[in-house]
Motif scaffolding. Structure first.
Motif, PDB file in Angstrom:
ATOM      1  N   ASN A   1     -13.554  -2.162  11.679  1.00 60.59           N
ATOM      2  CA  ASN A   1     -13.978  -2.195  12.530  1.00 60.59           C
ATOM      3  C   ASN A   1     -14.325  -2.216  13.940  1.00 60.59           C
ATOM      4  O   ASN A   1     -15.290  -2.134  15.128  1.00 60.59           O
ATOM      5  N   ALA A   2     -12.647  -2.405  14.693  1.00 59.06           N
ATOM      6  CA  ALA A   2     -12.598  -2.774  16.388  1.00 59.06           C
ATOM      7  C   ALA A   2     -11.725  -1.333  16.651  1.00 59.06           C
ATOM      8  O   ALA A   2     -11.010  -1.159  16.071  1.00 59.06           O
ATOM      9  N   ASP A   3     -12.368  -1.440  17.403  1.00 54.23           N
ATOM     10  CA  ASP A   3     -11.784  -0.424  18.037  1.00 54.23           C
ATOM     11  C   ASP A   3     -10.499  -0.427  19.160  1.00 54.23           C
ATOM     12  O   ASP A   3      -9.799   0.202  19.499  1.00 54.23           O
ATOM     13  N   LEU A   4     -10.163  -1.991  19.782  1.00 54.98           N
ATOM     14  CA  LEU A   4      -8.953  -2.100  19.827  1.00 54.98           C
ATOM     15  C   LEU A   4      -8.716  -3.687  19.602  1.00 54.98           C
ATOM     16  O   LEU A   4      -9.719  -4.645  19.005  1.00 54.98           O
TER      17      LEU A   4
ATOM     18  N   LEU B   1      -1.096  -3.335  14.318  1.00 55.50           N
ATOM     19  CA  LEU B   1      -0.489  -2.461  14.433  1.00 55.50           C
ATOM     20  C   LEU B   1      -0.867  -1.443  13.661  1.00 55.50           C
ATOM     21  O   LEU B   1      -1.498  -0.080  13.277  1.00 55.50           O
ATOM     22  N   THR B   2      -0.521  -1.897  11.689  1.00 52.35           N
ATOM     23  CA  THR B   2      -0.436  -1.370  11.089  1.00 52.35           C
ATOM     24  C   THR B   2      -2.056  -0.832  10.524  1.00 52.35           C
ATOM     25  O   THR B   2      -1.967   0.354   9.968  1.00 52.35           O
ATOM     26  N   GLU B   3      -2.937  -2.402  10.925  1.00 49.16           N
ATOM     27  CA  GLU B   3      -4.251  -1.823  10.647  1.00 49.16           C
ATOM     28  C   GLU B   3      -4.778  -0.997  11.381  1.00 49.16           C
ATOM     29  O   GLU B   3      -6.290  -0.106  10.805  1.00 49.16           O
ATOM     30  N   ASN B   4      -4.748  -1.049  12.279  1.00 43.06           N
ATOM     31  CA  ASN B   4      -5.485  -1.023  13.627  1.00 43.06           C
ATOM     32  C   ASN B   4      -4.641   0.248  14.862  1.00 43.06           C
ATOM     33  O   ASN B   4      -5.451   1.455  15.068  1.00 43.06           O
ATOM     34  N   GLY B   5      -4.103   0.038  14.617  1.00 41.23           N
ATOM     35  CA  GLY B   5      -3.410   0.769  15.928  1.00 41.23           C
ATOM     36  C   GLY B   5      -3.398   0.385  17.199  1.00 41.23           C
ATOM     37  O   GLY B   5      -2.257   1.176  17.764  1.00 41.23           O
ATOM     38  N   LYS B   6      -4.062  -0.275  18.321  1.00 38.80           N
ATOM     39  CA  LYS B   6      -4.426  -0.385  18.766  1.00 38.80           C
ATOM     40  C   LYS B   6      -4.365  -2.122  19.450  1.00 38.80           C
ATOM     41  O   LYS B   6      -4.750  -2.250  19.475  1.00 38.80           O
TER      42      LYS B   6
ATOM     43  N   VAL C   1       2.797  -1.719  21.057  1.00 32.69           N
ATOM     44  CA  VAL C   1       1.461  -2.179  22.179  1.00 32.69           C
ATOM     45  C   VAL C   1       1.262  -1.384  23.437  1.00 32.69           C
ATOM     46  O   VAL C   1       1.925  -0.956  23.703  1.00 32.69           O
ATOM     47  N   LEU C   2      -0.187  -1.695  23.207  1.00 36.52           N
ATOM     48  CA  LEU C   2      -0.094  -1.006  24.764  1.00 36.52           C
ATOM     49  C   LEU C   2      -0.495  -1.720  26.058  1.00 36.52           C
ATOM     50  O   LEU C   2       0.164  -1.646  26.688  1.00 36.52           O
ATOM     51  N   ALA C   3       0.170  -3.229  26.039  1.00 38.72           N
ATOM     52  CA  ALA C   3      -0.055  -4.409  27.093  1.00 38.72           C
ATOM     53  C   ALA C   3       0.864  -5.474  26.054  1.00 38.72           C
ATOM     54  O   ALA C   3       0.357  -6.161  25.153  1.00 38.72           O
TER      55      ALA C   3
ATOM     56  N   ALA D   1      -6.167  -4.747  30.960  1.00 33.94           N
ATOM     57  CA  ALA D   1      -5.744  -3.715  29.993  1.00 33.94           C
ATOM     58  C   ALA D   1      -6.740  -3.726  28.914  1.00 33.94           C
ATOM     59  O   ALA D   1      -6.684  -2.205  28.697  1.00 33.94           O
ATOM     60  N   VAL D   2      -7.367  -4.159  28.695  1.00 35.79           N
ATOM     61  CA  VAL D   2      -8.867  -3.955  27.759  1.00 35.79           C
ATOM     62  C   VAL D   2      -9.186  -2.373  28.367  1.00 35.79           C
ATOM     63  O   VAL D   2      -9.901  -1.663  28.015  1.00 35.79           O
ATOM     64  N   HIS D   3      -9.749  -2.749  29.705  1.00 32.49           N
ATOM     65  CA  HIS D   3     -10.737  -2.523  30.523  1.00 32.49           C
ATOM     66  C   HIS D   3      -9.771  -0.444  30.303  1.00 32.49           C
ATOM     67  O   HIS D   3     -10.690   0.361  30.649  1.00 32.49           O
ATOM     68  N   GLN D   4      -9.064  -0.566  30.839  1.00 33.00           N
ATOM     69  CA  GLN D   4      -7.572   0.764  30.339  1.00 33.00           C
ATOM     70  C   GLN D   4      -7.688   1.286  29.735  1.00 33.00           C
ATOM     71  O   GLN D   4      -8.098   2.542  29.296  1.00 33.00           O
ATOM     72  N   HIS D   5      -7.401   0.384  28.169  1.00 33.72           N
ATOM     73  CA  HIS D   5      -7.260   0.873  26.855  1.00 33.72           C
ATOM     74  C   HIS D   5      -9.000   1.474  26.732  1.00 33.72           C
ATOM     75  O   HIS D   5      -8.665   2.436  25.408  1.00 33.72           O
ATOM     76  N   LEU D   6     -10.426   0.933  26.816  1.00 32.43           N
ATOM     77  CA  LEU D   6     -10.972   0.458  26.170  1.00 32.43           C
ATOM     78  C   LEU D   6     -12.495   0.375  27.512  1.00 32.43           C
ATOM     79  O   LEU D   6     -12.634  -0.786  27.376  1.00 32.43           O
ATOM     80  N   PRO D   7     -12.822   1.306  28.064  1.00 38.45           N
ATOM     81  CA  PRO D   7     -13.279   0.988  29.085  1.00 38.45           C
ATOM     82  C   PRO D   7     -14.556   0.399  28.522  1.00 38.45           C
ATOM     83  O   PRO D   7     -15.457   0.070  27.586  1.00 38.45           O
TER      84      PRO D   7
END
Length: 439
Positions: free
Chosen positions: A41-44, A68-73, A96-98, A111-117
């Motif tokens: 249920n998480a976007d990140l 990474l396997t379960e979510n990806g971001k 990984v994103l950051a 980093a959160v703001h960059q990938h999930l505004p």
């Protein structure tokens, strides 16, 4: 209606890392993000890592891989992120994103703001004054400083968390008051070096509720001791001014409990560790503390198999245990952490020898602990309830910190809730735990 962005947080490592996670969660919630309990249920996902010893590194890398396997971001923070400028993580998990180091809430949020505004309306879900906590409602960790000025040869924490930086006294006390008002009944004071609180700011005087208060451990303890809740001190180096808080324990202002990482008793090994090296002085001070506060419980941790440790050195450690009669003890075998200066020392101890010494050490401590706990049979103790089920209650006494010390087990749970105080009569014991009956 648009779905609010959702974030999951995985928090590993010590209570200091847990506080970092709480600060990140609090800010995320203040900005309107939803905190997700599952990967799906998480976007990140933010993973707060530990990177102190090899097993913790492996656990952290596995947790990042699972996320990474379960979510990806995934955004990585914490001590492992500080190793090799983040390359330790990126070499294994390049997607990984950051990656940030410890105590880096602002960097994580960026980093959160960059990938999930951020959501457009950050005021839809307000947060309580005490922030978001990962502990049960009845206890909380209170981090008073970050970093450490010591350069122990087995430790790389200063290279990851930096030198000591004390939080302003008014900020610490305001947080403690908010926690107490929210129903927290036990504060666990933590840092890398609790005794050094305020050294970096020369014990500067701050103001709390209009009153001047020095940024110093003794004054902090006096203020916390007036809040009417349990206050437990962790990671206390035995500096001379530690003697000043023992009377506060005898008066019931602080829990009569000290967590002091002695690490060893051999002067030669302590010198190689770059630790204070006078076990006789330590024994004398422990005796004086017990004269002032007979019920004081002392917890410590030790290392066996440090490079150069001989059988004679180890025997000094066993003799110290006999003399000190500590209440709670943990022991680790030496781990050659990448970047630690101890790795360059001569005469490394074979792992099997270190393990054998650890077993002998813990066997002796088990005898001491069994005897000391048996002396509590017949006494009445005030305990704080951690768990309740149909079979009974799991609680803790003043001598038991959550997750690292023992428990008090009570049969029957009618009318009892988590976070309740109880008075029990101790009826049985073993080497770790107590059993009690309601009074």
């Amino acid at each position: 209606m648009n779905k609010l962005p959702s974030i999951g947080v995985v928090s590993l490592g010590c209570p200091k890392a847990l506080v970092d996670s709480e600060q990140i969660l609090t800010q995320l919630r203040a900005e309107g993000y939803v905190i997700s309990p599952s990967y799906q249920n998480a976007d990140l996902v933010v993973v707060n890592t530990c990177g102190f010893i090899d097993s913790a590194v492996a656990e952290s890398l596995d947790a990042i891989g699972e996320a990474l396997t379960e979510n990806g971001k995934v955004i990585v923070t914490g001590c492992l992120g500080a190793r090799e400028g983040g390359d330790t993580v990126k070499k294994v998990h390049p997607s990984v994103l950051a990656v940030t180091g410890p105590h880096a809430a602002d960097e994580v949020l960026a980093a959160v703001h960059q990938h999930l505004p951020k959501p457009h309306d950050p005021f839809t879900d307000l947060i309580p004054p005490q922030g978001i906590r990962l502990t049960p409602k009845h206890f909380a960790y209170l981090k008073i400083s970050e970093g450490c000025n010591h350069r122990c040869s087995f430790c790389i924490i200063p290279s990851m968390r930096g030198d000591l930086v004390s939080r302003p006294i008014h900020e610490v006390l305001r947080e403690a008051e908010n926690l107490a008002k929210a129903g927290v009944k036990e504060l666990l004071v933590i840092s890398q070096d609790t005794s050094a609180y305020g050294v970096d700011v020369k014990y500067r005087t701050g103001f709390h509720n209009g009153r001047p208060v020095k940024t110093r451990m003794t004054e902090l303890c006096r203020e916390l001791g007036e809040m009417g809740i349990w206050v437990r001190l962790h990671y206390v180096y035995p500096y001379p001014h530690v003697d000043e808080v023992i009377p506060l324990m005898a008066e019931g202002k602080l829990l009569p409990y000290l967590d002091i990482p002695f690490q060893h008793a051999s002067p030669r090994v302590l010198k190689a560790m770059k630790r204070p090296a006078n076990a006789e002085n330590v024994l004398g001070r422990i005796q004086k503390w017990r004269e002032i506060c007979p019920d004081i419980a002392i917890r410590s941790t030790f290392i066996t198999g440090f490079p150069g440790e001989t059988e004679e050195d180890f025997q000094m450690l066993l003799d110290f245990l006999d003399e000190a009669q500590l209440d709670r003890v943990g022991c680790f075998t030496y781990s050659p952490v990448d970047g630690a200066t101890a790795n360059a020392l001569a005469d490394h101890v074979a792992p099997e020898v270190a393990e054998e010494r650890k077993a002998r050490f813990m066997e002796k401590q088990a005898e001491i602990s069994t005897r000391k706990l048996a002396e509590k049979v017949g006494r009445e103790l005030k305990v704080l309830v951690d768990e309740v089920d149909e079979e009974g209650v799991v609680a803790r006494s003043y001598a038991d910190a959550p997750e690292i010390d023992g428990n008090v087990y009570i049969e029957g749970s009618e009318g009892v809730q988590v976070g309740d105080w109880m008075t029990v009569k101790i009826v049985d014991s073993d080497e770790h735990d107590l059993w009690g009956e309601r009074v």
